[in-house]
Design a protein around this motif. Structure first.
Motif, short mmCIF file in Angstrom:
data_model
loop_
_atom_site.label_atom_id
_atom_site.label_comp_id
_atom_site.label_asym_id
_atom_site.label_seq_id
_atom_site.Cartn_x
_atom_site.Cartn_y
_atom_site.Cartn_z
N LEU A 190 56.94 48.72 41.31
CA LEU A 190 57.16 50.16 41.23
C LEU A 190 58.64 50.50 41.44
O LEU A 190 59.21 51.33 40.71
N SER A 191 59.26 49.84 42.40
CA SER A 191 60.69 50.06 42.65
C SER A 191 61.53 49.65 41.44
O SER A 191 62.47 50.35 41.05
N LEU A 192 61.15 48.52 40.83
CA LEU A 192 61.86 48.06 39.64
C LEU A 192 61.68 49.05 38.49
O LEU A 192 62.63 49.36 37.76
N ALA A 193 60.47 49.58 38.35
CA ALA A 193 60.20 50.56 37.28
C ALA A 193 60.98 51.85 37.50
O ALA A 193 61.43 52.48 36.54
N VAL A 194 61.15 52.26 38.76
CA VAL A 194 61.92 53.47 39.06
C VAL A 194 63.38 53.28 38.64
O VAL A 194 63.98 54.17 38.03
N ALA B 40 68.13 43.12 43.19
CA ALA B 40 67.52 42.91 44.50
C ALA B 40 66.00 42.92 44.39
O ALA B 40 65.31 42.13 45.06
N ASN B 41 65.45 43.80 43.56
CA ASN B 41 64.01 43.84 43.36
C ASN B 41 63.48 42.54 42.76
O ASN B 41 62.40 42.06 43.14
N MET B 42 64.24 41.96 41.85
CA MET B 42 63.82 40.70 41.24
C MET B 42 63.83 39.56 42.25
O MET B 42 62.98 38.67 42.21
N VAL B 43 64.81 39.59 43.15
CA VAL B 43 64.85 38.58 44.21
C VAL B 43 63.61 38.73 45.10
O VAL B 43 62.97 37.74 45.47
N LEU B 44 63.28 39.95 45.46
CA LEU B 44 62.11 40.20 46.31
C LEU B 44 60.82 39.78 45.60
O LEU B 44 59.90 39.23 46.22
N GLY C 54 59.04 35.08 35.84
CA GLY C 54 60.06 34.14 35.36
C GLY C 54 60.65 34.59 34.04
O GLY C 54 61.86 34.50 33.83
N ILE C 55 59.79 35.10 33.15
CA ILE C 55 60.26 35.62 31.86
C ILE C 55 61.18 36.82 32.09
O ILE C 55 62.19 36.99 31.42
N VAL C 56 60.80 37.67 33.06
CA VAL C 56 61.63 38.84 33.39
C VAL C 56 63.03 38.39 33.78
O VAL C 56 64.03 38.98 33.37
N VAL C 57 63.12 37.33 34.58
CA VAL C 57 64.41 36.83 35.05
C VAL C 57 65.22 36.26 33.89
O VAL C 57 66.43 36.51 33.78
N VAL C 58 64.57 35.50 32.99
CA VAL C 58 65.27 34.92 31.84
C VAL C 58 65.82 36.04 30.95
O VAL C 58 66.97 35.98 30.50
#
Length: 331
Positions: A70-74, A118-122, A253-257
């Protein structure tokens, strides 16, 4: 006299010698750029609104992992709602909002970027605990802790970016070469600091965590297969759980790539030992590619998360208007 009038017509401020020239593109090229970028902006807003509404509306989706999503989407929504429209407007226009607004625009831009990282790290840490320490996951990862982590992400990003752009906040417009321009130049040292803390360290942590996740998941899958004949019922449930966790891990993982592909061009100047120049007055490829990541994230969720597809179906069929729709079974 006629020549002076024609020359002045091509300036942002015709009566000022220090004025910038108006950005110009061939008519057909400009229309194509407007249509393409406007479409990306609208899709980004629409898809992220769907993610936000889905997680907010359905109680079953109020999990720690989904709070991070949700935080990432915001943050992605803010890119499509605030950043992209400004860049679209100024493709063929001068910057008339002043130096202060220009600086604030870039501060907001960088805050959103830092928060996304930061959201991706979390999210990667969440998947790491879920797969590598599943028995303690419910006690280690709670809604309260997820909420605290999300708040810290945003707060730390605000302070970090204000500190990094302190020179521009003290002297707005210091990077502008003429009136009607909105440019921020990050010097090499600040660019390297930003590269390390916003790109290299987070991505390194994410890669290490995902590597550990896949190693543990593969070893667990082999162990389950070797004992499946003896405890078929229990192991069948375990396989289902592990498949779910692995699917989530692959998706993230795909999101990170995708994030790496989108942001590498932006950080190239820092890697090459050059100053990073960001200009809101034209559609720079590296900036739009970085922002395009905000459009791709919800697309990935659409294809890989069954709960998202199911919630979208309920939204578009207006099932959410029925009494008790918040308690619908999504998972």
């Amino acid at each position: 006299m006629m020549m002076e009038t024609l020359e002045g017509a091509g300036l942002c401020f015709p009566h000022l010698n220090s004025s910038c020239k108006k950005p110009t593109h061939p008519h057909t090229e400009a229309m194509l750029i407007y249509v393409l970028l406007s479409s990306i902006s609208l899709v980004t807003v629409a898809l992220n609104l769907l993610v936000i509404f889905s997680i907010s509306h359905f109680r079953q989706l109020h999990t720690p992992t989904n709070l991070l999503l949700l935080s990432l989407a915001v943050s992605d929504l803010l890119v499509g709602l605030l950043l992209m429209p400004v860049e679209i407007i100024y493709i063929e226009a001068c910057w008339f909002l002043g130096d202060i607004v220009c600086t604030l625009y870039y501060v907001v831009d960088y805050i959103i970027t830092s928060t996304s990282v930061a959201n991706m790290v979390l999210l990667s840490l969440d998947r790491y605990i879920a797969i590598c320490d599943p028995l303690h996951y419910p006690t280690k990862v709670t809604k309260r802790r997820a909420e605290i982590c999300v708040c810290l992400c945003w707060i730390c990003s605000v302070f970090y970016r204000i500190l990094l752009l302190n020179d521009h906040l003290e002297q707005p417009g210091r990077s502008n070469s003429c009136l009607g321009e909105c440019v921020v130049v990050i010097n090499y040292i600040a660019g390297v600091v930003d590269l390390v803390f916003t790109f290299i360290i987070p991505i390194t942590v994410i890669i290490i965590l995902y590597t550990r996740v896949f190693v543990v998941a593969v070893s667990q899958a082999r162990a389950i297969r070797s004992h499946i004949a003896a405890v078929s019922a229990q192991c069948s449930g375990a396989v289902t759980v592990k498949k779910t966790e692995m699917k989530a891990a692959r998706t993230l993982g795909i999101v990170v790539v995708v994030f790496l592909i989108c942001f590498c061009p932006y950080y190239y100047p820092a890697l090459a030992g050059e100053d990073t120049t960001v200009n809101a007055s034209y559609a720079a490829f590296d900036i739009w590619l970085a922002h395009f990541n905000s459009c791709l994230n919800p697309v990935i969720y659409t294809f890989f998360y069954p709960w998202f597809r199911k919630s979208i179906k309920l939204i578009f069929t207006l099932q959410i208007l029925k009494t008790g729709s918040r308690d619908a079974k999504i998972l």
